[in-house]
Each structure stands twice: as structure tokens, then as C-alpha cells.
Design an enzyme around this catalytic site. Structure first.
Site, PDB file in Angstrom:
ATOM      1  N   CYS A 136      57.632  47.518  83.547  1.00 57.09           N
ATOM      2  CA  CYS A 136      58.072  46.631  84.630  1.00 57.09           C
ATOM      3  C   CYS A 136      56.891  46.132  85.446  1.00 57.09           C
ATOM      4  O   CYS A 136      56.926  45.047  86.011  1.00 57.09           O
ATOM      5  CB  CYS A 136      59.098  47.324  85.513  1.00 57.09           C
ATOM      6  SG  CYS A 136      58.555  48.896  86.167  1.00 57.09           S
ATOM      7  N   HIS A 172      59.902  51.677  90.338  1.00 58.10           N
ATOM      8  CA  HIS A 172      60.260  50.517  89.553  1.00 58.10           C
ATOM      9  C   HIS A 172      59.790  49.274  90.304  1.00 58.10           C
ATOM     10  O   HIS A 172      59.795  49.239  91.523  1.00 58.10           O
ATOM     11  CB  HIS A 172      61.789  50.499  89.385  1.00 58.10           C
ATOM     12  CG  HIS A 172      62.260  49.370  88.537  1.00 58.10           C
ATOM     13  ND1 HIS A 172      61.785  49.163  87.261  1.00 58.10           N
ATOM     14  CD2 HIS A 172      63.164  48.400  88.787  1.00 58.10           C
ATOM     15  CE1 HIS A 172      62.385  48.083  86.762  1.00 58.10           C
ATOM     16  NE2 HIS A 172      63.213  47.609  87.663  1.00 58.10           N
TER      17      HIS A 172
END
Lengths: 114, 542
Positions: free
Chosen positions: B168, B496
Site C-alpha cells: 500500500c 495501512h
């Protein structure tokens, strides 16, 4: 040196009365701006502001429409100027007018008081 | 299309050429020398009604000025049979016999050349010229009559990116890069030219293809395995399936792209940092867009001598710590009301101080004069002795894309933690207060006189006029608008990344790997923010 004098003269004129004062004043200021090259700079500033706010594109479209309406072969610059100028003037954003006015004022004030 | 004017203009050109036009233009339309400007100021008015505006024209065959509105130039033309006249604010040629303005390529070229020269002399930079398609572009447009229109609400440029296992950090940076307007335009117009021998493993080609994919109109998510592999081979420290820092990835990507562009660019002189005003000689797209110049002024406290260095930067890392060094070095320096917030040399954080709460605060702190203290004496070039000094960072040159990195991850000797302080950031940002030109006027004015600065020599040239940040006639424009924000969710160890990107100038979307959802501006501005990307609103023409 002579520059200073023209500007001073133009400011003296504001204090006197008489109908001619605006004309004379304007001429002196114009001369001063031209000699310094600042007239071109102000023009460039205005040009940039009008481009960035989209005015230039609007006017381009208006001109194109005017040409299309009359037909490309029987339209003259005068026709377009006549048709587009009033709209064009009205569409200059107030913020641009304000900025230019304020900048010219402070510029002249600075020159006159120096 | 080729403009050849009218028969009257052709006749004049064949007998007298363009010299007369050149003289009139350089004296009265675009007067570049002070003598010419003086002449213009004194002599330019209508010979009949004395007015200076109303579209003043100059006869092209004799010395005569007349205005158009008062019909004086036309009268002159008919009376003397001098049918051609030059309009004096733009330099277009009027043919009174034909009753309209006429255009001839040769004259237009003279006009453009002189305009550019005057613009440079007055320090205005290059003048705006509308874009015109080249013959090749026109040909392509004619051959491919199908057009895809960009209408409001269309999802073009939005593609999800599959997470390949903790990638990510890459996905969010790719989202930010693909939505960088200037970079997008560069790659979509296929500006990248690759050398044949590089083609197999050229990262720039890969990115170029990626951009084409992104804006192809397809909606399915993309897999970036090729790009990831290339990054792994080019930046070994990022290889592996561990979680990586998005900021580190961003810098590494720029570096790799920059090196590739440089390699494929036609040989440039390889003398870096030779000019203080131009820290980046490289003309590659990455440097053109992302590189700015950071000026560091070290002021000797004994003699006030300034030593200036300018370093290129790709992003600005901003400290969020509530700590600031203070106490011992405040009182004695009068003009600097600094509490000595330390950015790069930080270590001993004792005094609790209110930390920054806005991006502007952070930038204020970043560009504040900072006392280097008695333990860090530097040899002054001016007085040749070791003295205490202050150091101040300012922006010498701003990049087109300003990237701010909020240092949310604190790695000091004792603790590693994530700082989740809310830092508000604006949608529109004006960088003028942080420019060197602006700061120097305020702070270093006194010390400038005795300065040994390398940049002071050029300060009174006409070129500086455009870069100086103040004064009513400044054309410099340092306004930016936000176009991408990268957020980190979670903790230091596991987290994240998501990205907010701007599409079509005022629509915001949240990119969370393969999921793209609509967002609004308020949501973006309320988010935590880790990397902030701002794009310059106005470009200078060069």
C-alpha cells in the site's frame, strides 16, 4: 530629475481645481509609467490576471461567436470590437480591478512621496 | 496556414522590407531601451486631437501618429495615400485601403522577436503565447476523428491498485504521482524518449505506460508487479515484502526516475551546483516539477557576516514535536525572536512548548532563524574566527509541486512512536512568506550591507524584479493548491496507507488499494495527513 518634477506637478494639480486637471494629471502619470517601463509591467500583470481567471478564454469564445454570426468573410475588426467590448469590460472580475487599482495607487503614492 | 497580408503590404515589403516596421515597433510598441521609452512617452500622441489612447496608430510610411477612434489615422491615410499603419499597443498592421488589419508572417516574426526581447529587458520573463497544434498533431487529429470528451462526473484517471502484499505504501504514492497534473501531461503527451539500448528495463517507460493505463478509460484495478520489481532492483533497500515507509518510497522513486531521465536525456554538462541561483542544472521532468532550492543563511554573531548556501530539495520534512530548544539562547539577539526550534540537529528536548497545530505553524518553525548555540561554533568566512551563529532556512526557489512530509514517526534514541497530533492544512497555500526574498527584506536587511553572501551580487539586476516577493509590481505568484494527501492509519509497527487524490480540479476520491470511493474536500482536510502534495497554481513561461 525631470521625472520627479512631472510627478510632483501632477500631484500639485490635484490640489488645484479646474476642469483640465484630470487630463494633465493622466498624461504626466502615463509619461512617467512609460519611461520607467512600469506601464508594460502593469499591463503584463493585468494580462496574467485576466488569463488566469479565464477572462481571456471567455473573450475568445465571444469573438469566435461574433465572427461566426456575421460570417468570416464579411466581418471586420471594428464589428468585433463594437460587439465584444461592452461585454468584455463588464466581465472583468471585480477582484482584478481592485487589485490593479490598489497596486497602481500604492505605486504612485510611493513614487510621489519618495 | 500562411499569412501573407494584403497587396498593399506586399508592395511595401517588396520595396522597403520590414526594417521600417522594426524601427517603429522597437521604438513605440515594445520600447526596450530607456531612450526609446522616453521617446515613446514624450512623442506618442495623436497629431490631431493630442489624445494618447483611443487606439493610437503610427503611419508606416512617414512620421505621423493618429488615433483610430477619432478617425485621424484614416484621414491621414486617405489624404496622403499612406494606407498602412501600425497599431501602437500590440503592433498589428492596419491597412486603411482594405479596411482591416492584415497579417504577414515576416512582420509577425519581427513583432514576436521584439516583444520577447522587451519582456526580458523589463524582467517579465517569457510572454504568454497561446498553444497552437503542430503540423504533426493536426495530422494525428485528422486521422483519428474519434474524441473522448472529459465531462463532469466521468471516472477517467481513477484506477484501483491491487495490494501485492504490504504494497500500500507504493499504491498510495503511485496514486499521488498519477494525479500530479504536470507529470500526467508530460507522460500522456509521450514526452519521454528512451534510448534504444535502455528500452528493456527503463523505469520511465514503465511509468509512462502506467500513466497511459490509468487514463485509458478502463475501470478495472491495476497490478503493479512490474513496477514493484523494477523498484526492487533499483532501490535495493525497499526490496522484500515488509511494510515500508511511503515517504521513503516517494523519495526513492523520484531518485530512480531522475537518474533514468538523466541517463536518457541528451548529454548535459555535468557540472552540478556550479551556479548558486540554479541548484538543479538537470532539466529532466522530475527536477522540473519537484526540485526547489532551499537557502540556508548562516549569520555570524560577531561580525554579522552572512554565508549563504543553496541546496536542492524534493520535499520538506516538518517537525511536529512539541519540544523546542530554548532558554539559553533567546535573550541576546534582539532582531530574532526565535525560540530556536530545531529541525535537523534536534536531540535534547527538555522544554515543553506548544507544538505546531497547522501547516503554516510548521513552515514558520522551519524558516525561523535558529541559534546554533555555543557548542556548535562555526568558522566565519568573513572574520576568520570560530563564532556562534544563527541559521535560517528559506525558499530560494519553489518547486512546481511542493511536497510536505509531516514527521509523524519519531525515532529518537529512547523511544519510537507515532505522533498523531492533528495538524490542519489548507486547500490553498501561499508560500510567499517563506521565500528568501521576503525573509531577507525583513530579517537580514542590516546584515546584508556587510554580507559576504554569494547571492547579493545579482540582487539589483532586472531579473530579480520578478523573483522578489514584495512590492506592488511583483509578478511572482507563489500560490499552491492541494491535490493529494497520503494518510497513515495504525501504529508505527503495523499500519495501512490510503491516499486522497483530486480529480478534474475539484472532485476528491479516496484510494484504498483497489477501492476508490468518492470523498469531499472537508473529509480530506479533516484527515490526519502524512504526506501533503500541493501544486503551483500558476506557471511561469520559460
Amino acid at each position: 530629475m525631470s521625472r520627479r518634477r512631472t510627478i510632483d506637478a501632477s500631484y500639485d494639480h490635484i490640489n488645484n481645481d479646474g476642469k483640465e486637471k484630470r487630463g494633465v494629471n493622466k498624461k504626466a502619470v502615463n509619461q512617467h509609467l512609460t519611461i520607467e517601463g512600469d506601464k508594460e509591467r502593469f499591463k503584463e500583470l493585468l494580462r496574467r490576471r485576466l488569463t488566469e481567471c479565464g477572462w481571456r478564454d471567455e473573450i475568445r469564445i465571444l469573438c469566435r461567436d461574433a465572427i461566426r454570426d456575421k460570417g468570416v468573410h464579411n466581418v471586420s475588426v471594428d464589428d468585433i470590437v463594437e460587439e465584444v467590448t461592452p461585454v468584455g469590460r463588464a466581465r472583468v472580475p471585480d477582484s482584478v480591478k481592485k487589485e490593479l487599482l490598489q497596486k497602481i495607487k500604492s505605486y504612485l503614492y510611493e513614487k510621489a512621496t519618495k | 496556414m500562411c499569412d501573407i497580408g494584403c497587396p498593399h503590404l506586399q508592395e511595401l515589403k517588396s520595396t522597403k522590407g520590414v526594417e521600417l516596421y522594426r524601427i517603429i515597433f522597437s521604438s513605440f510598441v515594445a520600447a526596450s531601451s530607456s531612450v526609446a521609452r522616453k521617446r515613446k512617452a514624450i512623442h506618442c500622441f495623436c497629431f490631431v486631437c493630442k489624445s494618447i489612447d483611443y487606439r493610437l496608430h503610427s503611419c508606416l510610411q512617414c512620421v505621423y501618429f493618429g488615433c483610430y477612434k477619432g478617425h485621424h489615422i484614416q484621414d491621414h491615410a486617405k489624404h496622403k495615400k499612406h494606407y498602412l499603419a501600425v497599431e501602437l499597443s500590440h503592433g498589428n498592421i492596419l491597412c486603411v485601403a482594405c479596411g482591416t488589419y492584415v497579417y504577414d508572417d515576416e512582420f509577425l516574426n519581427v513583432a514576436h522577436e521584439l516583444m520577447v526581447r522587451t519582456g526580458h529587458k523589463l524582467g517579465m520573463g517569457a510572454l504568454y503565447r497561446p498553444w497552437e497544434p503542430s503540423a504533426k498533431v493536426l495530422e494525428l487529429l485528422r486521422k483519428n476523428p474519434r474524441r473522448r470528451k472529459i465531462v463532469p462526473g466521468v471516472a477517467i484517471g481513477l484506477r484501483g491498485l491491487i495490494n501485492l502484499g504490504n504494497t500500500c505504501f507504493m499504491n498510495c504514492i503511485v496514486q499521488a504521482l498519477t494525479h500530479t497534473p504536470l507529470l500526467r501531461d508530460h507522460f500522456l503527451t509521450e514526452e519521454h524518449v528512451c534510448r534504444p539500448e535502455d528500452q528493456a528495463g527503463c523505469l520511465v517507460c514503465e511509468v509512462s505506460t502506467l500513466f497511459q493505463e490509468f487514463y485509458s478509460g478502463n475501470k478495472g484495478p491495476l497490478t503493479l508487479h512490474r513496477l514493484l520489481h523494477m523498484i526492487w532492483t533499483h532501490a535495493r533497500h525497499l526490496a522484500g515484502y515488509e511494510q515500508q515507509d511511503a515517504h521513503e518510497f516517494f523519495i526513492a522513486t523520484l531518485d530512480v526516475l531522475h537518474r533514468h531521465c538523466k541517463a536518457s536525456a541528451p548529454a548535459l554538462p555535468e557540472n552540478e551546483n556550479s551556479q548558486p541561483d540554479n541548484p538543479h542544472q538537470c532539466t529532466c521532468i522530475i527536477d522540473t516539477i519537484f526540485t526547489g532550492g532551499l537557502q540556508s543563511d548562516v549569520v555570524c554573531q560577531a561580525c554579522n557576516g552572512v554565508s549563504t548556501t543553496i541546496d536542492p530539495f524534493w520535499d520538506i520534512s516538518l517537525d511536529l514535536g512539541t519540544s523546542a530548544r530554548g532558554g539559553n539562547n533567546v535573550g541576546d539577539e534582539g532582531s530574532f525572536n526565535s525560540v530556536g526550534s530545531d529541525l535537523s540537529l534536534s536531540g535534547d528536548s527538555k522544554q515543553a512548548n506548544n507544538g505546531p497545530t497547522t501547516l503554516i505553524d510548521c513552515l514558520e518553525r522551519f524558516t525561523r532563524a535558529e541559534h546554533l548555540g555555543s557548542s556548535a561554533k562555526i568558522k566565519c568566512n568573513n572574520c576568520q574566527s570560530y563564532q556562534e551563529s544563527t541559521k535560517q532556512l528559506t525558499m530560494k526557489k519553489l518547486p512546481v509541486v511542493a511536497s510536505f512530509h509531516l514527521k509523524r514517526f519519531e525515532h529518537s534514541s529512547r523511544l519510537h512512536k507515532k505522533i498523531s497530533t492533528y495538524i490542519s492544512f489548507p486547500e490553498q497555500l501561499d508560500m510567499t512568506p517563506f521565500m528568501s526574498s521576503n525573509r531577507n527584506n525583513r530579517n537580514l536587511l542590516n546584515s546584508r550591507t556587510s554580507s559576504s553572501s554569494s547571492s547579493s551580487s545579482s540582487s539589483d539586476s532586472a531579473g530579480d524584479w520578478i523573483s522578489s516577493g514584495s512590492g506592488p509590481l511583483s509578478l511572482s505568484d507563489n500560490r499552491y493548491s492541494l491535490f493529494a494527501v497520503i494518510n497513515h492509519l495504525g501504529t508505527l509497527d503495523a499500519g495501512h496507507y490510503t491516499a486522497y487524490v483530486r480529480q478534474q480540479n475539484n472532485h476528491w476520491f479516496k484510494c484504498d488499494d483497489h477501492m476508490i470511493t468518492r470523498a469531499n474536500l472537508q473529509e480530506v482536510l479533516d484527515s490526519e495527513g502524512y504526506l501533503l502534495f500541493y501544486h503551483k497554481k500558476l506557471m511561469e513561461f520559460q
